[in-house]
Design an enzyme around this catalytic site. Structure first.
Site, PDB file in Angstrom:
ATOM      1  N   HIS A  55     -39.810  -5.399 -64.429  1.00 55.23           N
ATOM      2  CA  HIS A  55     -41.275  -5.421 -64.414  1.00 55.23           C
ATOM      3  C   HIS A  55     -41.800  -6.102 -63.147  1.00 55.23           C
ATOM      4  CE1 HIS A  55     -39.907  -5.144 -68.580  1.00 55.23           C
ATOM      5  NE2 HIS A  55     -41.062  -4.590 -68.885  1.00 55.23           N
ATOM      6  N   GLU A  89     -48.255 -19.234 -90.873  1.00 56.26           N
ATOM      7  CA  GLU A  89     -46.788 -19.332 -90.994  1.00 56.26           C
ATOM      8  C   GLU A  89     -46.089 -18.986 -89.680  1.00 56.26           C
ATOM      9  OE1 GLU A  89     -48.704 -17.497 -92.995  1.00 56.26           O
ATOM     10  OE2 GLU A  89     -48.681 -18.556 -94.908  1.00 56.26           O
ATOM     11  N   HIS A 110     -45.322 -12.390-104.492  1.00 51.51           N
ATOM     12  CA  HIS A 110     -44.832 -13.709-104.111  1.00 51.51           C
ATOM     13  C   HIS A 110     -43.350 -13.921-104.433  1.00 51.51           C
ATOM     14  CE1 HIS A 110     -48.992 -14.399-103.449  1.00 51.51           C
ATOM     15  NE2 HIS A 110     -48.883 -15.712-103.315  1.00 51.51           N
ATOM     16  N   HIS A 157     -46.240  -1.883 -64.160  1.00 51.49           N
ATOM     17  CA  HIS A 157     -45.910  -2.805 -65.260  1.00 51.49           C
ATOM     18  C   HIS A 157     -44.405  -2.943 -65.468  1.00 51.49           C
ATOM     19  CE1 HIS A 157     -45.567  -4.570 -69.267  1.00 51.49           C
ATOM     20  NE2 HIS A 157     -44.678  -3.619 -69.465  1.00 51.49           N
TER      21      HIS A 157
HETATM   22  C1  LIG Z   1     -44.099  -8.352 -79.787  1.00 46.76           C
HETATM   23  C2  LIG Z   1     -43.928  -7.410 -78.651  1.00 46.76           C
HETATM   24  N1  LIG Z   1     -44.414  -6.165 -78.756  1.00 46.76           N
HETATM   25  C3  LIG Z   1     -44.210  -5.272 -77.779  1.00 46.76           C
HETATM   26  C4  LIG Z   1     -43.515  -5.609 -76.662  1.00 46.76           C
HETATM   27  C5  LIG Z   1     -43.249  -4.582 -75.584  1.00 46.76           C
HETATM   28  N2  LIG Z   1     -44.089  -4.877 -74.410  1.00 46.76           N
HETATM   29  C6  LIG Z   1     -43.609  -5.566 -73.375  1.00 46.76           C
HETATM   30  S1  LIG Z   1     -44.755  -5.843 -72.197  1.00 46.76           S
HETATM   31  C7  LIG Z   1     -45.927  -4.999 -73.061  1.00 46.76           C
HETATM   32  C8  LIG Z   1     -47.317  -4.862 -72.510  1.00 46.76           C
HETATM   33  C9  LIG Z   1     -47.841  -6.175 -72.148  1.00 46.76           C
HETATM   34  O1  LIG Z   1     -49.035  -6.085 -71.471  1.00 46.76           O
HETATM   35  P1  LIG Z   1     -49.501  -7.330 -70.631  1.00 46.76           P
HETATM   36  O2  LIG Z   1     -49.245  -8.552 -71.357  1.00 46.76           O
HETATM   37  O3  LIG Z   1     -50.888  -7.060 -70.207  1.00 46.76           O
HETATM   38  O4  LIG Z   1     -48.526  -7.330 -69.404  1.00 46.76           O
HETATM   39  P2  LIG Z   1     -48.762  -6.689 -67.974  1.00 46.76           P
HETATM   40  O5  LIG Z   1     -48.688  -5.211 -68.136  1.00 46.76           O
HETATM   41  O6  LIG Z   1     -50.094  -7.119 -67.528  1.00 46.76           O
HETATM   42  O7  LIG Z   1     -47.639  -7.219 -67.171  1.00 46.76           O
HETATM   43  C10 LIG Z   1     -45.401  -4.526 -74.255  1.00 46.76           C
HETATM   44  C11 LIG Z   1     -46.173  -3.749 -75.235  1.00 46.76           C
HETATM   45  C12 LIG Z   1     -43.030  -6.923 -76.578  1.00 46.76           C
HETATM   46  N3  LIG Z   1     -42.339  -7.360 -75.549  1.00 46.76           N
HETATM   47  N4  LIG Z   1     -43.278  -7.809 -77.576  1.00 46.76           N
END
Ligand SMILES: Cc1ncc(C[n+]2csc(CCOP(=O)(O)OP(=O)(O)O)c2C)c(N)n1
Ligand SMILES: [Mg+2]
Length: 678
Positions: free
Chosen positions: A48, A426, A488, A279
């Protein structure tokens, strides 16, 4: 984000005002991060580049002007913590660690980004390299980890004073972290607790994987944080001066601070910046070359000119004098040994003896109690003996029995308290406990109902993956909770938790086993523990004192057979009582039986083959009893073994009616054995 509309708070020009000349230099230093990141991603052909390139400017200001650390001593207890909540931007962290001179992070590691065996894993993994404060990747966890770290900081500050503990916790979070629900739990708790040393830097680039964030979200993040009791501000994340002024203001805040840094994702890549294309994919050789031109970075991949590296290395040493001064203060401090003991993570010298004495006491007249009550009684002893414990519950204190005698609450007015009212959060609690454990100096435990381990699971998985001591006190562990009904009543949760590697799942059957399991949980510095505890009273199964911690073996014979046994019954927790009753019925029916208590399958699996063979035995009639699904029990009873437990969801009703209704009684055991013999 529509937070565009919120007027940025005017910041006073600060003492840190950066001259134009210096700003140009800082841009070049930040470009070193950009170049290393895009080149490492390009070489790995995965990763990334967008976040590191976008966040490079504000990260440079943070790491070279504000963050208190010494690259030569990554474990200095009073260092500031930096959590990359947006863990996919790992190359930002790895580039920084290399540039700053952390020994683990060599250029070679950067060249092996994302390769098997390298320290530069796809997402930052705690323990892989010094300077990685926590494992991140699952979005939003980092914000909540940071809240836990900031709680630990305030608590230890209350215990040991400014001289020893006074540091900040920074979290870098992106759009994704803020869309995740866990962020809400974390920021509301932090705002409520007025954790002034917590600072969230929002990489506010308005882009996530699918494209513009506006596709899916229109939250005004500034207004949201402000509503949760934070100081908020927005800056141009590429304007180093504005970032410095915001960070300076945050240093003096009496609330946690949120700094939205407006950035352009993939900054510097002329055709791709500002788009989702940067990204999570390499920019491509052509775009990398163009980015070099755009940024004015004329050096080959992985080459950092000496003057630029010198600047960074000097930044990595910036904190040295402060660390040395701190060490002097520690040496002169009357609480030095208590502080260093807490940091070591060790239990106090007389701990085992204290627990043994308590067990002896219990064995004199073993009480008939719910294991949640036995747990509270154990905590009355533990929390006196171990000053590092920090307890809490997600609003179920009277049900989880996690508050021991004399324990004060941890509040904004009194950070010296050792009991955290996490509220109905939680997931936030579990992730904050990870932060507490990672911070060091404290041993966190926290409670909710076992069924809500589902609400904690992503953080429990990370406790296990990181190998840290977090103790989950999970009560109401079966249909035995009764009237609250199937919403529960956990049935699949024990199996689901047992599926997580490096997690102890303890299900003690009485007061003595509960003490033994608590002791094991506290002793397990590199493995988190679940204590699955009952709501209902249980008859004691352990009637005499044994110096040995029998639960440490995972499973052991709790009731022997006077004659050569023909049947063996394995059971855990509340069903050990049923197993012992069933043994009596089987004995009477001419089928001599013995009972094995199984408080921890994972520990039993670790025993020698000889011990396991002995405990498992060779009886033809093999029975497992647990008021939960059958998964895992086949290992002990075989595919054709008799399993007495649940086959689906529970039901709302009195416990007296539920166990017979679902066929979990001693009589049903006898019937099942007879049926099988026919
Ligand atoms: C809980 C979770 N859901 C999905 C992902 C997959 N994922 C990684 S980065 C991302 C998008 C994140 O967007 P942002 O925080 O805006 O990062 P940017 O593109 O700006 O670097 C996703 C959906 C993850 N790592 N964790
Ligand atoms: Mg984004």
């Amino acid at each position: 984000m529509t937070s565009d509309t919120a007027a940025p708070a005017a910041l006073p020009l600060s003492a840190t005002l950066i001259s134009d000349e210096e700003r140009l230099k800082l841009r070049t230093y930040a470009n070193a991060i950009r170049a290393l990141s895009m080149d490492a991603v390009q070489k790995a052909n995965a990763g990334h580049p967008g976040l590191p390139m976008g966040a490079a400017d504000f990260a440079t200001v943070l790491f070279t002007r504000f963050l208190k650390f010494d690259a030569a001593d990554p474990h200095w207890p009073d260092r500031d913590r930096f959590v990359l909540s947006a863990g996919h931007g790992s190359m930002l962290l790895y580039s920084l660690l290399f540039l700053l001179g952390y020994k683990d992070m060599t250029l070679d590691q950067l060249k092996h980004f994302r390769q098997l065996g390298s320290k530069t894993a796809g997402h930052p993994e705690y323990g892989h390299a010094e300077g990685i404060e926590t494992t991140t990747g699952p979005l939003g966890q980092g914000i909540a980890n940071a809240v836990g770290m900031a709680i630990a900081e305030r608590h230890l500050n209350a215990r040991f004073g400014d001289d020893l503990v006074n540091h900040k916790t920074y979290a870098l979070a992106g759009d994704g972290c803020h869309m995740e629900g866990i962020s809400q739990e974390a920021i509301t708790l932090a705002g409520h607790l007025k954790l002034k040393n917590l600072i969230v830097l929002f990489d506010d680039n308005g882009i996530s994987i699918d494209g513009k964030v506006s596709l899916a979200d229109s939250t005004d993040q500034l207004a949201r944080y402000a509503a949760c009791g934070w100081n908020v501000t927005r800056v141009d994340g590429h304007d180093t001066n504005a970032v410095a002024a915001a960070l300076e203001a945050a240093q003096k805040s009496d609330k946690p601070s949120f700094i939205a840094c407006k950035t352009i994702i993939g900054y510097g890549a002329p055709n791709k910046q500002g788009t989702a294309a940067t990204h999570g994919s390499p920019l491509g050789a052509e775009e990398v070359a163009l980015a070099r031109k755009t940024l004015g970075w004329e050096y080959p991949p992985f080459e950092i000119p000496a003057d630029i590296l010198d600047f960074w290395r000097a930044a990595g040493r910036r904190g040295r004098a402060e660390r040395e001064a701190w060490e002097k203060r520690l040496a002169a401090n009357s609480a030095r040994s208590a502080f260093t003991h807490g940091q070591s993570g060790a239990l106090p010298a007389g701990f085992d003896e204290t627990m043994a004495n308590y067990k002896k006491e219990l064995a004199k007249s073993p009480p008939a109690l719910a294991t949640r009550n036995s747990s509270q009684n154990a905590l009355d002893v533990i929390n006196v003996a171990v000053p590092e414990t920090i307890g809490g519950s997600a609003d179920l204190t009277p049900s989880n029995n996690t508050l021991s005698k004399g324990m004060k609450s941890f509040t904004a007015a009194d950070y010296g308290g050792r009991y955290i009212h996490y509220g109905i959060r939680e997931h936030g609690m579990a992730a904050a406990m990870n932060g507490l454990a990672l911070h060091g100096g404290v041993i966190p435990y926290g409670g909710t109902f076992l069924v809500f381990t589902d609400y904690c699971r992503p953080a429990i998985r990370l406790s296990a993956l990181m190998g840290i001591r977090v103790i989950y006190v999970m009560t109401h562990d079966s249909i035995g909770l009764g009237e609250d009904g199937p919403t529960h009543q956990p049935v699949e949760h024990l199996a689901a938790l047992r599926a997580i590697p490096n997690l102890h799942v303890f299900r003690p059957c009485d007061a003595i086993e509960t003490v033994e399991c608590w002791q094991l949980a506290l002793q397990s510095q590199k493995t988190p523990s679940i204590l699955a505890l009952t709501r209902q009273k249980l008859k004691p199964a352990r009637l005499s004192y044994s110096a040995k911690n029998l639960c440490a073996q995972g499973a052991y014979e709790v009731a022997a057979s006077a004659k050569k046994s023909k049947a063996v019954i394995f059971a855990s927790g509340s069903e050990v009582e049923i197993a012992i009753d069933a043994k009596a019925l089987l004995d009477k029916a001419g089928i001599p039986a013995r009972v094995v208590s199984v408080p921890s399958m994972d520990l039993f699996e670790k025993q020698s083959k000889a011990y396991k063979d002995k405990v498992l035995g060779t009886e033809k009639i093999r029975i497992g009893i647990e008021a939960a699904l059958r998964n895992n029990w086949d290992r002990y009873i075989g595919l054709d073994g008799i399993f007495i437990g649940m086959t689906g969801f529970g039901a709302s009703g009195r416990i007296e009616d539920l166990y017979p209704h679902f066929g979990i009684t001693a009589k049903h055991v006898l019937q099942a054995v007879k049926k099988k013999q026919r």
